[in-house]
Design an enzyme around this catalytic site. Sequence first.
Site, PDB file in Angstrom:
ATOM      1  N   ARG A  40       0.834  -1.197   0.000  1.00 39.19           N
ATOM      2  CA  ARG A  40       0.000   0.000   0.000  1.00 39.19           C
ATOM      3  C   ARG A  40       0.873   1.253   0.000  1.00 39.19           C
ATOM      4  O   ARG A  40       1.964   1.251   0.561  1.00 39.19           O
ATOM      5  CB  ARG A  40      -0.911  -0.021   1.239  1.00 39.19           C
ATOM      6  CG  ARG A  40      -2.073   0.949   1.206  1.00 39.19           C
ATOM      7  CD  ARG A  40      -3.066   0.610   2.314  1.00 39.19           C
ATOM      8  NE  ARG A  40      -2.450   0.780   3.621  1.00 39.19           N
ATOM      9  CZ  ARG A  40      -2.493   1.913   4.328  1.00 39.19           C
ATOM     10  NH1 ARG A  40      -3.103   2.973   3.813  1.00 39.19           N
ATOM     11  NH2 ARG A  40      -1.934   1.983   5.511  1.00 39.19           N
ATOM     12  N   GLN A 131       6.040 -10.727   2.357  1.00 34.88           N
ATOM     13  CA  GLN A 131       6.149  -9.385   2.915  1.00 34.88           C
ATOM     14  C   GLN A 131       7.251  -8.611   2.215  1.00 34.88           C
ATOM     15  O   GLN A 131       8.388  -9.089   2.110  1.00 34.88           O
ATOM     16  CB  GLN A 131       6.457  -9.465   4.416  1.00 34.88           C
ATOM     17  CG  GLN A 131       5.413 -10.218   5.220  1.00 34.88           C
ATOM     18  CD  GLN A 131       4.180  -9.396   5.540  1.00 34.88           C
ATOM     19  OE1 GLN A 131       3.931  -8.362   4.923  1.00 34.88           O
ATOM     20  NE2 GLN A 131       3.402  -9.841   6.498  1.00 34.88           N
ATOM     21  N   ARG A 189      17.829 -21.258  35.578  1.00 33.75           N
ATOM     22  CA  ARG A 189      18.007 -20.458  34.368  1.00 33.75           C
ATOM     23  C   ARG A 189      18.960 -21.179  33.409  1.00 33.75           C
ATOM     24  O   ARG A 189      20.125 -21.412  33.751  1.00 33.75           O
ATOM     25  CB  ARG A 189      18.574 -19.090  34.740  1.00 33.75           C
ATOM     26  CG  ARG A 189      18.642 -18.084  33.604  1.00 33.75           C
ATOM     27  CD  ARG A 189      19.248 -16.775  34.112  1.00 33.75           C
ATOM     28  NE  ARG A 189      19.351 -15.803  33.044  1.00 33.75           N
ATOM     29  CZ  ARG A 189      18.436 -14.869  32.806  1.00 33.75           C
ATOM     30  NH1 ARG A 189      17.358 -14.797  33.567  1.00 33.75           N
ATOM     31  NH2 ARG A 189      18.601 -14.014  31.823  1.00 33.75           N
TER      32      ARG A 189
END
Length: 435
Positions: A40, A131, A189
């Site tokens: 666009r 895209q 972690r």
Amino acid sequence: MASRKRALQGDNGEPNGPLSVSKQSRPDDKRHVAAVILARGGSKGIPLKNIKMLAGVPLIGWVLRAAVDSNMFDSVWVSTDHDEIEKVAKAWGAKVHRRSPEVSKDSSTSLETIQEFIRLNPEVDVMCNIQATSPCLHPFHLKEALEMITEHGYDSVFSVVRRHQFRWQEVKKGSDDFTKPLNLDPADRPRRQDWDGELCENGSFYFTKKDLIMKGGLLQGGKVGYYEMLPKYSVDIDVDIDWPVAEQRVLRYGYFGPETPEVVRVMFCNVSGCLTEGRIFLSVSGEEMVSINTRDTVGIRKLQREEVEVVLLTSSLDPVAQSLADKLAKRMGCQVVQVGGKPLEDVEKMVEQRGLKWKDVAYMGNDEPDVKCLNLAGLSAVPGDAPVVAINAAKYTCHSLGGKGAMREFAEHILLQKQKAKSQMEQDRIDRSSF
């Protein structure tokens, strides 16, 4: 969701086999496969972002080149509402879907535009929404993702990238709540090498069957599969600050066409308008002079050090004195040749005399007579102030103007592509030696 093996491009995350695969590789599949790039004109972040120059190519040109060269689509389209985007799309080999005002609003969705496109083109069976903001897309990405639908029965396939980022819950300003982890245990972690990470959409492309789009109102549904792309190919441009980063990434990892750039052996460059500003100065005594930027001189010498021959071209339509040509040849250390009004005839003879092919040639021109040479050369460029007809034919458009560093910029582009190709050849050698 597809298995991880199905999503990966190959054991080393690179293309399996040659980049360009003809649709003849699936002769029993009669489905019409279309690629559609939504572009666009009313981009809010960067005005006319889709045709802004990125590393010498309009942004949309990067994905159009990959789509066309994949040889996997029956048709390649750009859906737009803007005249300039339409011109660029056609110059890069795409058909144009002129979208209606109803799907050109700020509030319009990609799905609404794609549904309109399919209603106008009912022969389409499989649609790939690519895209425009993914300039590091390669033909092999599209080929391998499409094969998941045509050969493995998926209804929709989209691109993802693996991220190693720990996510935490957002806490709104003024809230008494505390954040908490969303995808990790702080008491345990993991190290990066011990964690597979997470798959995130990177927005490069979405393959979907027509029935899913038109009847289900979905771009992702049915038997859904993902196609994992390596992080180096995952570039998305949303804001202006991303532009310099994307430009450096695309110069290293972008798709520049089917020919291998490292074979460039000779460069032809127009003197007028490329090496100079296009002006000839006359002294009081009548002697002709031109102004040459020292940056361009350095660019020529850099090419020569890498064993790329440089030939400077003057035109019979805009001749320079022989004494000036001799001075140019001496100062630049390269041959200066006068060509006719149609440079292709003379340049083609010089290419043949050297036993080369056009893929071995880099060409820098700046106007309509150069168009055929710009189209044929393995690498080609024009200065930033060249007319549109030349820009559309060139593979690279310089930021610099003629006589103000354009030659140096193109020389560095050639050498970067050569370095990139050599690195790939070395990697291929290492891969082969592993077996």
